[in-house]
Design a protein around this motif. Structure first.
Motif, PDB file in Angstrom:
ATOM      1  N   LEU A 254      15.267 -44.197  -1.371  1.00 36.54           N
ATOM      2  CA  LEU A 254      15.141 -43.279  -0.246  1.00 36.54           C
ATOM      3  C   LEU A 254      13.772 -42.596  -0.259  1.00 36.54           C
ATOM      4  CD1 LEU A 254      16.311 -41.815   2.180  1.00 36.54           C
ATOM      5  CD2 LEU A 254      17.451 -40.216   0.599  1.00 36.54           C
ATOM      6  N   PHE A 255      13.337 -42.169  -1.424  1.00 36.70           N
ATOM      7  CA  PHE A 255      12.035 -41.505  -1.528  1.00 36.70           C
ATOM      8  C   PHE A 255      10.911 -42.468  -1.135  1.00 36.70           C
ATOM      9  CE2 PHE A 255       8.247 -40.209  -3.957  1.00 36.70           C
ATOM     10  CZ  PHE A 255       8.122 -38.898  -3.525  1.00 36.70           C
ATOM     11  N   ALA A 256      10.969 -43.704  -1.626  1.00 39.45           N
ATOM     12  CA  ALA A 256       9.930 -44.689  -1.296  1.00 39.45           C
ATOM     13  C   ALA A 256       9.930 -45.008   0.193  1.00 39.45           C
ATOM     14  CB  ALA A 256      10.154 -45.958  -2.112  1.00 39.45           C
ATOM     15  N   THR A 257      11.106 -45.067   0.788  1.00 46.93           N
ATOM     16  CA  THR A 257      11.202 -45.338   2.229  1.00 46.93           C
ATOM     17  C   THR A 257      10.559 -44.216   3.036  1.00 46.93           C
ATOM     18  OG1 THR A 257      13.265 -46.564   1.861  1.00 46.93           O
ATOM     19  CG2 THR A 257      12.790 -45.879   4.114  1.00 46.93           C
ATOM     20  N   LEU A 258      10.767 -42.989   2.596  1.00 45.13           N
ATOM     21  CA  LEU A 258      10.171 -41.847   3.298  1.00 45.13           C
ATOM     22  C   LEU A 258       8.646 -41.888   3.237  1.00 45.13           C
ATOM     23  CD1 LEU A 258      12.602 -39.013   2.174  1.00 45.13           C
ATOM     24  CD2 LEU A 258      12.342 -39.934   4.485  1.00 45.13           C
TER      25      LEU A 258
ATOM     26  N   CYS B 261      18.158 -33.816   0.587  1.00 45.66           N
ATOM     27  CA  CYS B 261      17.657 -34.188   1.918  1.00 45.66           C
ATOM     28  C   CYS B 261      17.121 -32.963   2.660  1.00 45.66           C
ATOM     29  CB  CYS B 261      18.759 -34.880   2.725  1.00 45.66           C
ATOM     30  SG  CYS B 261      19.134 -36.562   2.158  1.00 45.66           S
ATOM     31  N   GLU B 262      17.786 -31.844   2.506  1.00 47.75           N
ATOM     32  CA  GLU B 262      17.309 -30.631   3.158  1.00 47.75           C
ATOM     33  C   GLU B 262      15.958 -30.192   2.571  1.00 47.75           C
ATOM     34  OE1 GLU B 262      16.847 -27.631   5.728  1.00 47.75           O
ATOM     35  OE2 GLU B 262      18.383 -29.229   5.807  1.00 47.75           O
ATOM     36  N   ALA B 263      15.801 -30.327   1.266  1.00 49.76           N
ATOM     37  CA  ALA B 263      14.518 -29.975   0.645  1.00 49.76           C
ATOM     38  C   ALA B 263      13.405 -30.867   1.149  1.00 49.76           C
ATOM     39  CB  ALA B 263      14.641 -30.076  -0.876  1.00 49.76           C
ATOM     40  N   TRP B 264      13.662 -32.170   1.232  1.00 47.60           N
ATOM     41  CA  TRP B 264      12.639 -33.083   1.755  1.00 47.60           C
ATOM     42  C   TRP B 264      12.352 -32.789   3.228  1.00 47.60           C
ATOM     43  CZ3 TRP B 264      15.226 -37.845  -0.913  1.00 47.60           C
ATOM     44  CH2 TRP B 264      14.691 -38.002  -2.193  1.00 47.60           C
ATOM     45  N   ARG B 265      13.380 -32.441   3.936  1.00 48.06           N
ATOM     46  CA  ARG B 265      13.198 -32.152   5.368  1.00 48.06           C
ATOM     47  C   ARG B 265      12.307 -30.918   5.556  1.00 48.06           C
ATOM     48  NH1 ARG B 265      15.874 -34.094   9.716  1.00 48.06           N
ATOM     49  NH2 ARG B 265      15.958 -32.823  11.595  1.00 48.06           N
ATOM     50  N   ARG B 266      12.488 -29.898   4.703  1.00 44.52           N
ATOM     51  CA  ARG B 266      11.636 -28.711   4.790  1.00 44.52           C
ATOM     52  C   ARG B 266      10.174 -29.032   4.464  1.00 44.52           C
ATOM     53  NH1 ARG B 266      16.057 -26.157   2.092  1.00 44.52           N
ATOM     54  NH2 ARG B 266      14.883 -26.273   0.124  1.00 44.52           N
ATOM     55  N   CYS B 267       9.983 -30.102   3.695  1.00 44.89           N
ATOM     56  CA  CYS B 267       8.612 -30.532   3.376  1.00 44.89           C
ATOM     57  C   CYS B 267       8.001 -31.398   4.472  1.00 44.89           C
ATOM     58  CB  CYS B 267       8.601 -31.295   2.055  1.00 44.89           C
ATOM     59  SG  CYS B 267       9.012 -30.279   0.618  1.00 44.89           S
TER      60      CYS B 267
ATOM     61  N   PRO C 277      10.826 -37.125   7.393  1.00 48.34           N
ATOM     62  CA  PRO C 277      11.728 -37.414   8.531  1.00 48.34           C
ATOM     63  C   PRO C 277      13.077 -37.966   8.077  1.00 48.34           C
ATOM     64  CG  PRO C 277      10.182 -39.214   8.253  1.00 48.34           C
ATOM     65  CD  PRO C 277       9.811 -38.193   7.214  1.00 48.34           C
ATOM     66  N   VAL C 278      13.876 -37.149   7.409  1.00 49.23           N
ATOM     67  CA  VAL C 278      15.145 -37.626   6.862  1.00 49.23           C
ATOM     68  C   VAL C 278      16.296 -36.765   7.347  1.00 49.23           C
ATOM     69  CG1 VAL C 278      14.907 -36.198   4.770  1.00 49.23           C
ATOM     70  CG2 VAL C 278      16.338 -38.261   4.719  1.00 49.23           C
ATOM     71  N   SER C 279      17.413 -37.419   7.563  1.00 50.91           N
ATOM     72  CA  SER C 279      18.664 -36.718   7.870  1.00 50.91           C
ATOM     73  C   SER C 279      19.772 -37.392   7.068  1.00 50.91           C
ATOM     74  CB  SER C 279      18.981 -36.778   9.374  1.00 50.91           C
ATOM     75  OG  SER C 279      19.072 -38.119   9.819  1.00 50.91           O
ATOM     76  N   LEU C 280      20.785 -36.641   6.738  1.00 51.92           N
ATOM     77  CA  LEU C 280      21.897 -37.149   5.929  1.00 51.92           C
ATOM     78  C   LEU C 280      23.148 -37.258   6.786  1.00 51.92           C
ATOM     79  CD1 LEU C 280      23.001 -37.869   3.044  1.00 51.92           C
ATOM     80  CD2 LEU C 280      23.711 -35.472   2.898  1.00 51.92           C
ATOM     81  N   VAL C 281      23.804 -38.398   6.674  1.00 53.08           N
ATOM     82  CA  VAL C 281      25.093 -38.620   7.317  1.00 53.08           C
ATOM     83  C   VAL C 281      26.065 -39.057   6.225  1.00 53.08           C
ATOM     84  CG1 VAL C 281      26.361 -39.919   9.062  1.00 53.08           C
ATOM     85  CG2 VAL C 281      23.969 -39.314   9.456  1.00 53.08           C
TER      86      VAL C 281
ATOM     87  N   ARG D 253       9.106 -37.523 -10.604  1.00 50.82           N
ATOM     88  CA  ARG D 253       9.988 -36.433 -11.010  1.00 50.82           C
ATOM     89  C   ARG D 253      11.149 -36.233 -10.028  1.00 50.82           C
ATOM     90  NH1 ARG D 253       5.531 -31.852 -12.988  1.00 50.82           N
ATOM     91  NH2 ARG D 253       4.504 -33.192 -14.546  1.00 50.82           N
ATOM     92  N   LEU D 254      11.771 -37.314  -9.728  1.00 49.96           N
ATOM     93  CA  LEU D 254      12.890 -37.281  -8.789  1.00 49.96           C
ATOM     94  C   LEU D 254      14.175 -36.866  -9.498  1.00 49.96           C
ATOM     95  CD1 LEU D 254      12.180 -40.606  -6.838  1.00 49.96           C
ATOM     96  CD2 LEU D 254      11.534 -38.273  -6.191  1.00 49.96           C
ATOM     97  N   ARG D 255      14.938 -36.033  -8.836  1.00 45.18           N
ATOM     98  CA  ARG D 255      16.212 -35.569  -9.377  1.00 45.18           C
ATOM     99  C   ARG D 255      17.343 -36.419  -8.789  1.00 45.18           C
ATOM    100  NH1 ARG D 255      16.718 -29.221  -8.697  1.00 45.18           N
ATOM    101  NH2 ARG D 255      18.493 -29.669 -10.087  1.00 45.18           N
ATOM    102  N   TYR D 256      18.272 -36.792  -9.639  1.00 48.75           N
ATOM    103  CA  TYR D 256      19.380 -37.638  -9.181  1.00 48.75           C
ATOM    104  C   TYR D 256      20.628 -37.284  -9.964  1.00 48.75           C
ATOM    105  CZ  TYR D 256      18.191 -40.281 -13.406  1.00 48.75           C
ATOM    106  OH  TYR D 256      17.929 -40.652 -14.697  1.00 48.75           O
ATOM    107  N   VAL D 257      21.779 -37.739  -9.465  1.00 50.66           N
ATOM    108  CA  VAL D 257      23.052 -37.496 -10.140  1.00 50.66           C
ATOM    109  C   VAL D 257      23.344 -38.644 -11.086  1.00 50.66           C
ATOM    110  CG1 VAL D 257      23.964 -36.144  -8.218  1.00 50.66           C
ATOM    111  CG2 VAL D 257      24.403 -38.600  -8.314  1.00 50.66           C
ATOM    112  N   ASP D 258      24.062 -38.347 -12.137  1.00 46.48           N
ATOM    113  CA  ASP D 258      24.430 -39.356 -13.127  1.00 46.48           C
ATOM    114  C   ASP D 258      25.933 -39.572 -13.052  1.00 46.48           C
ATOM    115  OD1 ASP D 258      24.415 -41.143 -15.162  1.00 46.48           O
ATOM    116  OD2 ASP D 258      24.040 -39.697 -16.761  1.00 46.48           O
ATOM    117  N   ASP D 259      26.331 -40.751 -12.617  1.00 49.31           N
ATOM    118  CA  ASP D 259      27.748 -41.078 -12.473  1.00 49.31           C
ATOM    119  C   ASP D 259      28.308 -41.431 -13.843  1.00 49.31           C
ATOM    120  OD1 ASP D 259      30.238 -42.027 -11.893  1.00 49.31           O
ATOM    121  OD2 ASP D 259      29.598 -43.436 -10.338  1.00 49.31           O
ATOM    122  N   ASP D 260      29.113 -40.540 -14.420  1.00 43.66           N
ATOM    123  CA  ASP D 260      29.631 -40.800 -15.762  1.00 43.66           C
ATOM    124  C   ASP D 260      30.640 -41.943 -15.797  1.00 43.66           C
ATOM    125  OD1 ASP D 260      31.679 -39.536 -14.439  1.00 43.66           O
ATOM    126  OD2 ASP D 260      31.699 -37.756 -15.707  1.00 43.66           O
TER     127      ASP D 260
END
Length: 439
Positions: A25-29, A63-69, A72-76, A174-181
């Motif tokens: 997603l970050f690379a696409t943006l 997504c909201e943080a990137w949008r404030r920067c 052009p991203v929106s989350l569905v 330095r991308l933040r992501y969730v870790d699916d245990d």
């Protein structure tokens, strides 16, 4: 969800919040903003993991943080609330539901392209897992880099990139992501492979990942060739009413099995299992009539022709114990008879029908034995069994009600048509009945 018109410059990214999808997603943006594209992040909440709400919240914050920067991203997102039945594969159920949800959301946003974050390591793992399951060429082909399905283009732009490169990309930015245990839960085959087999395999064969991914690419080419060969063969084997199984089995064995496999996949929507193919291969040539359950329906063989018929979920009346019923008609059209497993159509015809006076009130009966039917003027009445055999009507096409008028005269037999003894005189207005089974 309403579907928006396809909008140029809209690209969708499947975004779980994990490392790979976050990087994609970050690379696409980075590419989208200079081009003026709009990026839609698609998140699927399966309802299976206790932390799923946390993951959705993370995706919304990111997504909201990137949008404030200015990105052009929106989350569905879509909440599925899956509840796999006992014995069902949780992985398979979630995968099917996930792709369906991704399609709905992408179409609803006017996107025509969905990007998926699978990489070369995923592809190599898939090849090994499919091989261990005894998959054929199509299964060994793994995941395609691009696929056109149901009005969308599904792209895996990183399928040639190893996981290590994506990990380095995430660290660099330095991308933040969730870790699916649940990725550590060795009840799932892919997790067992990663934890127990993959490290030892790479230690013994450092180039294993690239080699296995290349093998999947070779399998993709082979699968494409086999599909094209099957299309050539099926052009003469599938006559619109089903597959000519006898002609199919006269082909060289490997070619015949390839054509049979392709036809079943096209007819039922599911790739046939090896046990099913073996049964068809060994039983088909020796049986005039047969049925095999498959993919929510039946493969039905009659006089050398193989058909696939979906189950409607409503059994035919004779099997349910429905023996008699009465029916009043008011005009041409279709009458649903769920207790009998089908619909009765009433049609105006020029010949071979009966006067309307015979159709106003009807009696529906199951076969009881001894009924006779006249197939045409001047022909002798014969038993239904002989008439069915003479007309080549398969056993399952004989189900449905026999139709009588109020005087007890047989008017109609499913699979055979109108009894000639009741036909109207030439020149008179007349109607005929037609049976459409749904079971």
């Amino acid at each position: 969800m309403e579907t928006a018109a396809a909008a140029p410059g809209v690209v969708a990214v499947a975004y779980s919040g994990g490392r790979d999808s976050t990087a994609l997603l970050f690379a696409t943006l980075q590419v989208a903003r200079p081009l003026g594209w709009r990026v839609v992040a698609l998140h699927v909440h399966h309802g299976l993991h206790p932390r799923a709400d946390e993951w959705l919240a993370h995706c919304r914050r990111q997504c909201e943080a990137w949008r404030r920067c200015g990105w052009p991203v929106s989350l569905v997102w879509e909440h599925l609330g899956l509840h796999p039945a006992p014995g069902q594969s949780v992985e398979a159920v979630a995968r099917r539901a996930r792709y369906q949800a991704l399609r709905r959301m992408a179409m609803g946003q006017g996107a025509t392209v969905v990007l998926l974050g699978h990489h070369r390591t995923d592809q190599a793992e898939t090849f090994v897992l499919q091989a261990l399951r005894g998959a054929g060429v199509a299964g060994l082909a793994g995941m395609p880099a691009a696929a056109h399905r149901e009005g969308l283009v599904w792209l895996r732009p990183w399928l040639g990139r190893p996981r290590s490169e994506i990990e380095a990309y995430v660290r660099r930015h330095r991308l933040r992501y969730v870790d699916d245990d649940s990725n550590a839960d060795e009840r799932y085959a892919r997790n067992r492979l990663r934890a127990r087999v993959w490290p030892a395999l790479l230690e013994a064969f450092p180039q294993a990942e690239a080699a296995l991914a290349d093998a999947a690419a070779w399998a993709q080419e082979a699968a494409t060739c086999l599909d094209e060969l099957a299309a050539i063969d099926l052009s003469s084997l599938d006559h619109g009413q089903g597959l000519d199984l006898r002609a199919c089995l006269r082909l060289p064995p490997a070619r015949a099995r390839n054509a049979l496999r392709a036809w079943i996949r096209q007819a039922s929507g599911q790739r046939p299992s090896m046990p099913l193919l073996e049964r068809l291969w060994h039983e088909g040539p020796h049986r005039a009539t047969a049925r095999w359950d498959w993919a929510g329906g039946e493969l039905r063989l009659y006089r050398g022709t193989l058909r696939w018929c979906p189950h409607s979920g409503q059994p035919a009346g004779a099997r349910e114990g429905v023996r008699e019923a009465r029916l009043s008609l008011r005009g041409a059209g279709a009458i649903a008879l769920p207790g009998w497993g089908g619909r009765l159509h009433v049609e105006a015809v020029d010949h071979g029908g009966v006067p309307w006076s015979r159709l106003r009130r009807l009696e529906l009966r199951a076969r009881s034995g001894g009924e006779q039917f006249q197939a045409g003027p001047g022909r002798p009445p014969r038993s239904l069994k002989k008439q069915f055999q003479s007309a080549g009507v398969a056993v399952w096409a004989r189900e449905g009600p026999l139709v009588y008028d109020v005087q007890g005269h047989l008017l109609f037999v499913p699979g055979l048509g109108m009894d000639a003894r009741t036909w109207a005189e030439p020149g008179r207005r007349q109607w005929r009945l037609r049976w459409e089974p749904t079971a």
